[in-house]
Design an enzyme around this catalytic site. Structure first.
Site, PDB file in Angstrom:
ATOM      1  N   SER A   1       0.835  -1.211   0.000  1.00 57.25           N
ATOM      2  CA  SER A   1       0.000   0.000   0.000  1.00 57.25           C
ATOM      3  C   SER A   1       0.869   1.260   0.000  1.00 57.25           C
ATOM      4  O   SER A   1       0.393   2.334  -0.347  1.00 57.25           O
ATOM      5  CB  SER A   1      -0.912   0.010   1.232  1.00 57.25           C
ATOM      6  OG  SER A   1      -0.130  -0.092   2.420  1.00 57.25           O
ATOM      7  N   HIS A   2       2.129   1.147   0.396  1.00 55.14           N
ATOM      8  CA  HIS A   2       3.041   2.287   0.400  1.00 55.14           C
ATOM      9  C   HIS A   2       4.013   2.245  -0.780  1.00 55.14           C
ATOM     10  O   HIS A   2       4.964   3.009  -0.824  1.00 55.14           O
ATOM     11  CB  HIS A   2       3.820   2.333   1.715  1.00 55.14           C
ATOM     12  CG  HIS A   2       2.954   2.703   2.885  1.00 55.14           C
ATOM     13  ND1 HIS A   2       1.885   1.931   3.283  1.00 55.14           N
ATOM     14  CD2 HIS A   2       2.968   3.766   3.732  1.00 55.14           C
ATOM     15  CE1 HIS A   2       1.299   2.502   4.320  1.00 55.14           C
ATOM     16  NE2 HIS A   2       1.932   3.602   4.616  1.00 55.14           N
TER      17      HIS A   2
ATOM     18  N   LEU B   1       8.295   3.383   7.142  1.00 62.09           N
ATOM     19  CA  LEU B   1       9.465   3.905   7.848  1.00 62.09           C
ATOM     20  C   LEU B   1      10.690   3.005   7.697  1.00 62.09           C
ATOM     21  O   LEU B   1      11.812   3.463   7.863  1.00 62.09           O
ATOM     22  CB  LEU B   1       9.148   4.081   9.343  1.00 62.09           C
ATOM     23  CG  LEU B   1       8.456   5.376   9.762  1.00 62.09           C
ATOM     24  CD1 LEU B   1       7.161   5.623   9.023  1.00 62.09           C
ATOM     25  CD2 LEU B   1       8.198   5.376  11.260  1.00 62.09           C
TER      26      LEU B   1
ATOM     27  N   ASP C   1      -6.415  -1.239   5.714  1.00 59.76           N
ATOM     28  CA  ASP C   1      -7.133  -2.472   6.069  1.00 59.76           C
ATOM     29  C   ASP C   1      -8.618  -2.196   6.273  1.00 59.76           C
ATOM     30  O   ASP C   1      -9.465  -3.033   5.944  1.00 59.76           O
ATOM     31  CB  ASP C   1      -6.528  -3.095   7.331  1.00 59.76           C
ATOM     32  CG  ASP C   1      -5.140  -3.672   7.070  1.00 59.76           C
ATOM     33  OD1 ASP C   1      -4.831  -3.944   5.890  1.00 59.76           O
ATOM     34  OD2 ASP C   1      -4.370  -3.827   8.023  1.00 59.76           O
TER      35      ASP C   1
ATOM     36  N   LYS D   1      -2.285   2.178  26.647  1.00 58.04           N
ATOM     37  CA  LYS D   1      -0.844   2.088  26.402  1.00 58.04           C
ATOM     38  C   LYS D   1      -0.490   2.579  24.996  1.00 58.04           C
ATOM     39  O   LYS D   1       0.493   3.291  24.804  1.00 58.04           O
ATOM     40  CB  LYS D   1      -0.341   0.663  26.640  1.00 58.04           C
ATOM     41  CG  LYS D   1      -0.455   0.242  28.108  1.00 58.04           C
ATOM     42  CD  LYS D   1       0.277  -1.057  28.414  1.00 58.04           C
ATOM     43  CE  LYS D   1       0.143  -1.379  29.909  1.00 58.04           C
ATOM     44  NZ  LYS D   1       0.969  -2.535  30.322  1.00 58.04           N
TER      45      LYS D   1
END
Lengths: 335, 335
Positions: free
Chosen positions: A47-48, A124, A188, A231
């Site tokens: 997707s990137h 990244l 997604d 978290k």
């Protein structure tokens, strides 16, 4: 049946480079960005990869991002390389100053590269793996578009706020993981919506801030929730502070891309933090990393975070990648 | 009905100091450790306050930790303060070198303090908040005892691996969050077991590595699972590498405390990483942090991570803390 074509990785890179050049990027910068596209096609998430090229094109052609923008480095203190990204994409700044960053980390033991006035819509791992490949540990934080509500909140505050970690591995490619602060990825959710599937519980809110499992809610004012409850929200807050407030970039709350027709990228900020493991842990560092890897592999179905991408990489290097013909048509019209 | 006593925070600190002194710690070091106990009683979690003193005593009296151990600093590179903790508790190293760490971060923009041959069984916020109170951002990573299986694994690999983050807040105490890499805390599981409650799903495995919601499994060879599935495992791996491999400390896999009678603390490692927000983001840093806080507060039921502890702090400063008389008896016999 959908038509497809198989492209070798060199073909992927050449295609992406040609499109970036046609968008107005200089030859070197077009090559840098094409490398990020190739890495995503090779390692995932796809997707990137080529699929993301229209988003780059839209950000550039709308005037939101500047393909001719030149990064400028200031270094008021030895350990902090501070870059104005010239309203161009962050990979260009990172590639230009990577050697300086690595040299600073080796000399001082730790150093950062912070970038502001810059865009980042790539995975990244393409940015962080080359640093770990030179024997250094890297952490990376990226400010992104406004999508994420705080845990127990009802309105968006954060970007999807990815972070990444890379660590050299004895006798192998670096350990690299990257992850969004959201419980699920937008891509997604869009896939689930197109297939009529439900979204997981505790992953999204509708436009009124109420829980829903209807993935279509995300297209009508809905929002994402952090992974792991409070978290993951703590992680999202840390990413936002490090990637935007510390760098002098824009918070997701400040980013104007949603109000700018054609803008598909946040004009945010990015922080790369590099540590040199030479030192107290140096002699035993590789041995301890190997011990961790050994204890994870063969432990039930566990695997080292990010290692799933290495199998995909090997296959892509051997066989190339299969690209949808309609996407190729669209890309050929772009460049 | 259980007998209780109310103690002021100065009483808590004095009691803890007396016990640490009786265990053989020097006066300054006893005061440092007593401060960590007081902070946990004040801010929570109280499981890390007076209730934890018998664990310190057991580690010391068994000969596992050395109350007379003296930290030793080496600084082979400007940004990396590397400490051998002398087999004493890590707070002593941190207090001794905190000013050096802060000075290094101000000068270089970023610096780390790494500690090895050291123990840490306190809450992390007591260590990290004083750094943010001086206007700096801090991240902290602690290696701990072997409890955590990897996601989809069946055997333990990691410690509970807490990390913490602190950031200065304009016009208020720092934002501080700390969290374990596990989905649930051991103390919460023990409480659930004592009350006959089930553990949450996806939080623990039994000794054979099978999923269970019976909290008693943790006392018979069971293990913890990471929060947030594979993302929490990625965090646990990062913490382990930064806190142990990078510092030259022990991985949870290497820690010998489980095989050492009386040992209640990992002889692990700790990393404190400090960033000075002065610089590119400096002028706008406080404004952006305030903007984030403002967008979280009043947003449904969301709150700034860690801020729940500030209300607790105010109450403890005003009213003191209520301590179980049986615990006080036990403590008075310790010291």
């Amino acid at each position: 049946m959908a038509q497809t074509a198989t492209l070798g990785l060199a073909d992927v890179q050449a295609l992406a480079r040609r499109i970036f050049a046609s968008l107005g990027f200089g030859a070197v910068d077009a090559g840098i960005l094409a490398d990020t596209i190739m890495r995503a096609e090779r390692d995932g998430p796809r997707s990137h990869g080529l699929f993301m090229l229209p988003a780059y094109a839209s950000s550039v052609r709308s005037g939101w991002a500047d393909p001719r923008g030149v990064p400028n480095l200031e270094r008021p203190r030895p350990g902090r390389l501070e870059v104005d990204g010239g309203n161009n994409f962050a990979q260009i700044s990172m590639a230009r100053y990577r050697d300086d960053l690595i040299a600073a980390a080796r000399e001082l033991g730790v150093a950062t590269l912070s970038i502001r006035n810059s865009h980042h819509i790539a995975a990244l791992r393409g940015d962080i793996e080359p640093i770990a490949a030179q024997g250094l540990i890297a952490l990376m934080f990226v400010a992104s578009r406004l999508w994420l509500a705080p845990w127990r909140g009802r309105r968006r505050v954060f970007g999807t706020n990815p972070m990444a970690f890379a660590c050299p591995r004895p006798d192998g490619p670096p350990i690299v993981w990257d992850m969004a602060s959201s419980a699920v990825a937008l891509t997604d959710l869009r896939l689930a919506a197109s297939q009529g599937h439900a979204a997981p519980a505790d992953a999204i809110l509708d436009a009124q801030g109420n829980p829903t499992t209807d993935p279509r809610a995300i297209e009508s004012g809905g929002m994402l929730l952090p992974f792991g409850g409070h978290k993951g929200m703590a992680v999202a807050l840390m990413v936002e502070i490090l990637a935007a407030a510390l760098t002098g970039g824009n918070l997701a709350l400040e980013d104007q891309s949603a109000k700018t027709p054609g803008a598909m990228s946040a004009r945010g900020g990015q922080l790369m933090l590099v540590l040199d493991p030479a030192g107290a842990g140096g002699a035993s560092f590789g041995r301890r990393v190997a011990m961790l890897i050994g204890a994870i592999e063969g432990n039930g179905e566990a695997r080292v975070p990010g290692d799933g991408r290495l199998a995909r990489r090997a296959a892509a290097e051997r066989d190339g990648v299969t690209v949808d013909a309609a996407l190729l048509d669209r890309l050929n019209k772009l460049g």
